[in-house]
Design an enzyme around this catalytic site. Structure first.
Site, PDB file in Angstrom:
ATOM      1  N   LYS A  56     -11.405   8.303   4.927  1.00 18.90           N
ATOM      2  CA  LYS A  56     -11.614   9.013   3.658  1.00 18.90           C
ATOM      3  C   LYS A  56     -12.644   8.300   2.780  1.00 18.90           C
ATOM      4  O   LYS A  56     -13.600   8.909   2.314  1.00 18.90           O
ATOM      5  CB  LYS A  56     -10.286   9.146   2.880  1.00 18.90           C
ATOM      6  N   ARG A  99      -1.267  12.857  -3.054  1.00 18.04           N
ATOM      7  CA  ARG A  99      -0.523  12.297  -1.930  1.00 18.04           C
ATOM      8  C   ARG A  99       0.918  12.808  -1.886  1.00 18.04           C
ATOM      9  O   ARG A  99       1.678  12.420  -0.996  1.00 18.04           O
ATOM     10  CB  ARG A  99      -0.488  10.782  -2.054  1.00 18.04           C
ATOM     11  N   ARG A 153     -10.382  -3.901   9.552  1.00 20.10           N
ATOM     12  CA  ARG A 153     -10.796  -4.022   8.155  1.00 20.10           C
ATOM     13  C   ARG A 153     -10.128  -5.224   7.476  1.00 20.10           C
ATOM     14  O   ARG A 153     -10.710  -5.841   6.589  1.00 20.10           O
ATOM     15  CB  ARG A 153     -10.455  -2.739   7.386  1.00 20.10           C
ATOM     16  N   ARG A 190      -7.300  -7.026   1.672  1.00 23.69           N
ATOM     17  CA  ARG A 190      -6.231  -6.163   1.160  1.00 23.69           C
ATOM     18  C   ARG A 190      -4.897  -6.540   1.788  1.00 23.69           C
ATOM     19  O   ARG A 190      -4.762  -6.549   3.017  1.00 23.69           O
ATOM     20  CB  ARG A 190      -6.566  -4.692   1.480  1.00 23.69           C
ATOM     21  N   ARG A 242       2.879   2.470   6.043  1.00 29.51           N
ATOM     22  CA  ARG A 242       1.976   3.397   5.329  1.00 29.51           C
ATOM     23  C   ARG A 242       1.852   4.706   6.098  1.00 29.51           C
ATOM     24  O   ARG A 242       1.801   5.786   5.498  1.00 29.51           O
ATOM     25  CB  ARG A 242       0.604   2.745   5.152  1.00 29.51           C
TER      26      ARG A 242
HETATM   27  P1  B4P Z   1     -10.527   4.686   5.186  1.00 27.97           P
HETATM   28  O1  B4P Z   1      -9.862   5.804   5.852  1.00 27.97           O
HETATM   29  O2  B4P Z   1     -11.694   5.000   4.362  1.00 27.97           O
HETATM   30  O3  B4P Z   1      -9.264   4.073   4.441  1.00 27.97           O
HETATM   31  P2  B4P Z   1      -8.857   4.227   2.925  1.00 27.97           P
HETATM   32  O4  B4P Z   1      -9.744   5.161   2.171  1.00 27.97           O
HETATM   33  O5  B4P Z   1      -8.776   2.839   2.423  1.00 27.97           O
HETATM   34  O6  B4P Z   1      -7.416   4.905   2.897  1.00 27.97           O
HETATM   35  P3  B4P Z   1      -6.036   4.241   2.605  1.00 27.97           P
HETATM   36  O7  B4P Z   1      -5.093   5.379   2.673  1.00 27.97           O
HETATM   37  O8  B4P Z   1      -5.781   3.108   3.514  1.00 27.97           O
HETATM   38  O9  B4P Z   1      -6.080   3.515   1.159  1.00 27.97           O
HETATM   39  P4  B4P Z   1      -6.068   4.022  -0.333  1.00 27.97           P
HETATM   40  O10 B4P Z   1      -7.052   3.159  -1.004  1.00 27.97           O
HETATM   41  O11 B4P Z   1      -6.252   5.488  -0.480  1.00 27.97           O
HETATM   42  O12 B4P Z   1     -11.133   3.549   6.165  1.00 27.97           O
HETATM   43  C1  B4P Z   1     -10.395   2.687   6.974  1.00 27.97           C
HETATM   44  C2  B4P Z   1     -11.315   1.787   7.852  1.00 27.97           C
HETATM   45  O13 B4P Z   1     -11.763   2.528   8.991  1.00 27.97           O
HETATM   46  C3  B4P Z   1     -12.573   1.245   7.192  1.00 27.97           C
HETATM   47  O14 B4P Z   1     -12.667  -0.127   7.491  1.00 27.97           O
HETATM   48  C4  B4P Z   1     -13.737   1.991   7.836  1.00 27.97           C
HETATM   49  O15 B4P Z   1     -14.880   1.191   7.979  1.00 27.97           O
HETATM   50  C5  B4P Z   1     -13.171   2.352   9.200  1.00 27.97           C
HETATM   51  N1  B4P Z   1     -13.726   3.621   9.715  1.00 27.97           N
HETATM   52  C6  B4P Z   1     -13.913   4.748   9.012  1.00 27.97           C
HETATM   53  N2  B4P Z   1     -14.397   5.737   9.807  1.00 27.97           N
HETATM   54  C7  B4P Z   1     -14.496   5.201  11.073  1.00 27.97           C
HETATM   55  C8  B4P Z   1     -14.925   5.723  12.340  1.00 27.97           C
HETATM   56  N3  B4P Z   1     -15.355   6.991  12.491  1.00 27.97           N
HETATM   57  N4  B4P Z   1     -14.869   4.910  13.403  1.00 27.97           N
HETATM   58  C9  B4P Z   1     -14.444   3.621  13.292  1.00 27.97           C
HETATM   59  N5  B4P Z   1     -14.037   3.075  12.106  1.00 27.97           N
HETATM   60  C10 B4P Z   1     -14.054   3.852  11.006  1.00 27.97           C
HETATM   61  O16 B4P Z   1      -4.581   3.688  -0.829  1.00 27.97           O
HETATM   62  C11 B4P Z   1      -4.040   2.381  -0.875  1.00 27.97           C
HETATM   63  C12 B4P Z   1      -2.657   2.383  -1.534  1.00 27.97           C
HETATM   64  O17 B4P Z   1      -2.758   2.773  -2.927  1.00 27.97           O
HETATM   65  C13 B4P Z   1      -1.618   3.352  -0.974  1.00 27.97           C
HETATM   66  O18 B4P Z   1      -0.962   2.835   0.169  1.00 27.97           O
HETATM   67  C14 B4P Z   1      -0.675   3.523  -2.180  1.00 27.97           C
HETATM   68  O19 B4P Z   1       0.207   2.437  -2.322  1.00 27.97           O
HETATM   69  C15 B4P Z   1      -1.621   3.531  -3.352  1.00 27.97           C
HETATM   70  N6  B4P Z   1      -2.055   4.890  -3.725  1.00 27.97           N
HETATM   71  C16 B4P Z   1      -3.339   5.351  -3.645  1.00 27.97           C
HETATM   72  N7  B4P Z   1      -3.389   6.641  -4.049  1.00 27.97           N
HETATM   73  C17 B4P Z   1      -2.109   6.994  -4.377  1.00 27.97           C
HETATM   74  C18 B4P Z   1      -1.534   8.218  -4.825  1.00 27.97           C
HETATM   75  N8  B4P Z   1      -2.265   9.327  -5.030  1.00 27.97           N
HETATM   76  N9  B4P Z   1      -0.184   8.248  -5.045  1.00 27.97           N
HETATM   77  C19 B4P Z   1       0.560   7.154  -4.868  1.00 27.97           C
HETATM   78  N10 B4P Z   1       0.061   5.968  -4.434  1.00 27.97           N
HETATM   79  C20 B4P Z   1      -1.261   5.886  -4.188  1.00 27.97           C
END
Ligand code: B4P
Length: 191
Positions: free
Chosen positions: A14, A89, A128, A134, A146
């Protein structure tokens, strides 16, 4: 306005794809994960409270994230549109977002959902963890939690947008550029 919900499990890509989409379509990026991490870096009360949930891979309470998003939407009144990354979410968050946007006469255009296999998600997040610092990426059991929280609490949000005819599943395995092209094709058909 072009308002996109970018959806998918942790590690689906994402954040990676949001950065490319917002540059191409000139949208404002609203990532609740990024906002919470920046609150934590500034050691605010909100950030320190959120840390208790994030470190365990649990969701931060709805009231906290809904309030955060509302103030970000209000402070970007002239935007061409938003890309919501990691929000909504829960179904309660999705309903609150619809209400906020209805008031502004600019509803969600579409939900783009990145579909990625579980083992690939775990592999990406462990990779990552080596540079992200993180806490929620460091440990396989937290990553698994998660994904479990996603399946139990977040996956039902798909049905909310399906019922409105706004859901679009996108193959999220493969190269970052190939996935970006799939997303752009879906956006261009709806614009
Ligand atoms: P991403 O998929 O970009 O991961 P993310 O955005 O960090 O999502 P995540 O759900 O983990 O965290 P968030 O900050 O939203 O990338 C993952 C990795 O994969 C990267 O290293 C990237 O380089 C790699 N990658 C991407 N595409 C690839 C491909 N095609 N091939 C190979 N590698 C690839 O949330 C974190 C925490 O915040 C949650 O757990 C929760 O506690 C809280 N939170 C956030 N929003 C919330 C909400 N709305 N409600 C309640 N809690 C919330």
């Amino acid at each position: 306005m072009l308002n996109i919900v970018l959806f998918g499990p942790p590690g689906a890509g994402k954040g990676t794809q949001a950065a490319k989409i917002l540059e191409k379509y000139q949208l404002i990026h609203l990532s609740t994960g990024d906002i919470l991490r920046s609150e934590l870096a500034s050691q605010t009360t909100l950030g320190l409270e959120a840390k208790k949930y994030m470190d365990k891979g649990e969701l931060v309470p709805d009231s906290v994230v809904i309030g955060m998003i509302e103030s970000k939407i209000d402070s970007n009144a002239g935007a061409k549109g938003f890309i919501f990354d990691g929000f909504p979410r829960t179904t309660a968050q999705a309903k609150a977002l619809d209400e906020m946007l209805e008031e502004k006469g600019a509803p969600i255009t579409m939900m783009l959902a990145l579909e990625v296999e579980k083992e690939e998600l775990i592999k990406r997040l462990l990779l990552r963890s080596k540079e992200s610092g993180r806490a929620d990426d460091q440990d396989r059991s937290i990553i698994e939690n998660r994904i479990k929280v996603y399946n139990n609490e977040t996956a039902p949000v798909q049905g909310f947008y399906e019922a409105q005819g706004k859901y679009e599943g996108i193959q999220g395995m493969g190269s970052i550029d190939d996935i970006f092209h799939r997303l752009c094709n879906a956006i261009d058909l709806k614009k």
